[in-house]
Design a protein around this motif. Sequence first.
Motif, short mmCIF file in Angstrom:
data_model
loop_
_atom_site.label_atom_id
_atom_site.label_comp_id
_atom_site.label_asym_id
_atom_site.label_seq_id
_atom_site.Cartn_x
_atom_site.Cartn_y
_atom_site.Cartn_z
N GLY A 175 9.86 -58.87 -1.17
CA GLY A 175 10.01 -59.41 -2.62
C GLY A 175 9.57 -59.06 -3.82
N MET A 176 8.83 -57.79 -3.80
CA MET A 176 8.18 -57.26 -4.89
C MET A 176 9.18 -56.41 -5.85
SD MET A 176 5.43 -58.96 -5.69
CE MET A 176 5.12 -57.75 -7.22
N THR A 177 9.08 -56.15 -6.92
CA THR A 177 9.81 -55.56 -7.78
C THR A 177 9.15 -54.69 -8.78
OG1 THR A 177 10.47 -56.90 -9.44
CG2 THR A 177 11.84 -56.86 -7.69
N VAL A 178 9.33 -53.61 -9.51
CA VAL A 178 8.77 -53.02 -10.59
C VAL A 178 8.36 -53.97 -11.56
CG1 VAL A 178 8.89 -51.50 -12.58
CG2 VAL A 178 9.41 -50.74 -10.12
N GLU A 179 9.33 -54.86 -11.98
CA GLU A 179 9.48 -56.05 -13.03
C GLU A 179 8.36 -57.05 -12.60
OE1 GLU A 179 12.02 -54.75 -12.03
OE2 GLU A 179 12.70 -53.84 -13.66
N ARG A 180 8.21 -57.35 -11.42
CA ARG A 180 7.19 -58.66 -11.04
C ARG A 180 5.70 -57.79 -11.08
NH1 ARG A 180 8.51 -61.93 -6.01
NH2 ARG A 180 6.80 -62.96 -6.75
N VAL A 181 5.64 -56.36 -10.71
CA VAL A 181 4.27 -56.01 -10.82
C VAL A 181 3.94 -55.76 -12.16
CG1 VAL A 181 3.26 -53.59 -10.64
CG2 VAL A 181 4.68 -54.49 -8.74
N VAL A 182 4.80 -55.38 -13.13
CA VAL A 182 4.30 -55.52 -14.42
C VAL A 182 3.67 -56.94 -14.97
CG1 VAL A 182 5.01 -54.84 -16.85
CG2 VAL A 182 5.85 -53.23 -14.97
N GLU A 183 4.68 -57.62 -14.78
CA GLU A 183 4.47 -59.29 -15.10
C GLU A 183 3.03 -59.56 -14.40
OE1 GLU A 183 7.84 -61.37 -13.45
OE2 GLU A 183 9.11 -60.56 -15.01
N VAL A 207 6.44 -47.05 -3.47
CA VAL A 207 5.10 -47.31 -4.40
C VAL A 207 5.38 -48.15 -5.37
CG1 VAL A 207 2.79 -46.52 -4.63
CG2 VAL A 207 4.31 -45.37 -3.06
N LEU A 208 5.66 -49.23 -5.56
CA LEU A 208 6.04 -49.86 -6.60
C LEU A 208 4.83 -49.77 -7.81
CD1 LEU A 208 7.77 -53.36 -5.47
CD2 LEU A 208 8.65 -51.09 -6.24
N ASP A 209 3.59 -49.83 -7.32
CA ASP A 209 2.54 -49.90 -8.32
C ASP A 209 2.68 -48.25 -9.23
OD1 ASP A 209 1.30 -52.08 -8.20
OD2 ASP A 209 0.21 -51.44 -6.34
N ALA A 210 2.84 -47.13 -8.59
CA ALA A 210 3.10 -45.81 -9.15
C ALA A 210 4.17 -46.06 -10.14
CB ALA A 210 3.24 -44.74 -8.22
N GLN A 211 5.39 -46.68 -9.70
CA GLN A 211 6.54 -46.66 -10.43
C GLN A 211 6.26 -47.50 -11.62
OE1 GLN A 211 9.99 -47.87 -8.34
NE2 GLN A 211 9.56 -46.68 -6.58
N ALA A 212 5.53 -48.65 -11.71
CA ALA A 212 5.36 -49.51 -12.67
C ALA A 212 4.19 -48.98 -13.62
CB ALA A 212 4.82 -50.90 -12.08
N PRO A 214 3.54 -46.56 -15.81
CA PRO A 214 3.91 -46.31 -17.26
C PRO A 214 4.14 -47.56 -18.00
CG PRO A 214 4.95 -44.90 -15.88
CD PRO A 214 4.43 -45.83 -14.97
N ARG A 215 4.80 -48.51 -17.70
CA ARG A 215 5.10 -49.73 -18.29
C ARG A 215 4.06 -50.56 -18.34
NH1 ARG A 215 10.65 -52.24 -15.49
NH2 ARG A 215 10.04 -53.78 -16.81
N ILE A 216 2.99 -50.76 -17.36
CA ILE A 216 1.88 -51.46 -17.68
C ILE A 216 0.93 -50.79 -18.75
CG2 ILE A 216 -0.33 -51.93 -16.28
CD1 ILE A 216 1.29 -52.24 -13.75
N ILE A 217 0.80 -49.61 -18.57
CA ILE A 217 0.07 -49.03 -19.72
C ILE A 217 0.62 -49.45 -21.02
CG2 ILE A 217 -0.97 -46.66 -20.57
CD1 ILE A 217 -1.15 -45.57 -17.73
N ASP A 218 1.70 -49.17 -21.01
CA ASP A 218 2.56 -49.43 -22.41
C ASP A 218 2.38 -50.89 -23.01
OD1 ASP A 218 3.44 -46.83 -22.69
OD2 ASP A 218 5.62 -47.33 -22.07
N ALA A 219 2.48 -51.90 -22.14
CA ALA A 219 2.30 -53.43 -22.28
C ALA A 219 0.85 -53.54 -22.53
CB ALA A 219 2.73 -54.14 -21.13
N ILE A 220 -0.20 -52.96 -21.98
CA ILE A 220 -1.67 -52.94 -22.34
C ILE A 220 -1.86 -52.93 -23.72
CG2 ILE A 220 -3.95 -52.15 -22.02
CD1 ILE A 220 -3.02 -52.13 -19.07
#
Length: 238
Positions: A175-183, A207-212, A214-220
Amino acid sequence: MLAGMVGAGLAPCAAGRAAAARPRPPASLLGREIRRLPTSRKVVALTFNAAWDESGVDVVLAELRRRRLAATFFPTGKFAEARPAAVRAMGAEHGLGNHSYSHPYFDDLSTTAREREVRRADRAIRAAARTEPLPFFRFPYSSTTAASVADVNRLGYAAIEFTTDTNGYLGPGRGMTVERVVERAIAALAPGAIIQMHVGSTSDGIVLDAQALPRIIDAIGAKGYGVVDLREFLVTEE
């Protein structure tokens, strides 16, 4: 620069000190599990557990290198023995914590068995990385008790847990997605927040964490936060 770090509640790491100086956790990181770092600065720490496969290691390291950011990796001893090249790559650029040897529930173990798990993992991580691990321990399953925290503290480790786990390791199959990881990562932003991710997946190899990342760092950055190196929270002993 040093004055600014002290004022923010941070202590410098051992870099530049005598060769005999060893980093250790300050009193502010002992006596309890740490789920937020003791600072008022708008900074967060990126951390990655490594216990299964190394599918995301190269992607994560490349992204951190591109951004010139530091993270802390917590491999298990078994992971270090099975994948020494991956642990060596992590330790060449980032700090390495201890995530136990075999990833058991520590509340089910005696004090002697806990010590055996920590020390055996330390030996394996040292052998794989060929560098000094950090005095940071992360409990398997984040299962902590006052007694188990006291045990790892006595061994010289701070119990570094997390403010949030992105749950990326669950993968799309659960049930996890890149979007949910970032959220999940962004919802936890606060001064001193610790974000837990993983370099592998327990389910479908994605590996969703690896995919997410860049977006996590941008959002931070977009939220006005920076990324802090956990090594800044160490003091030194001669």
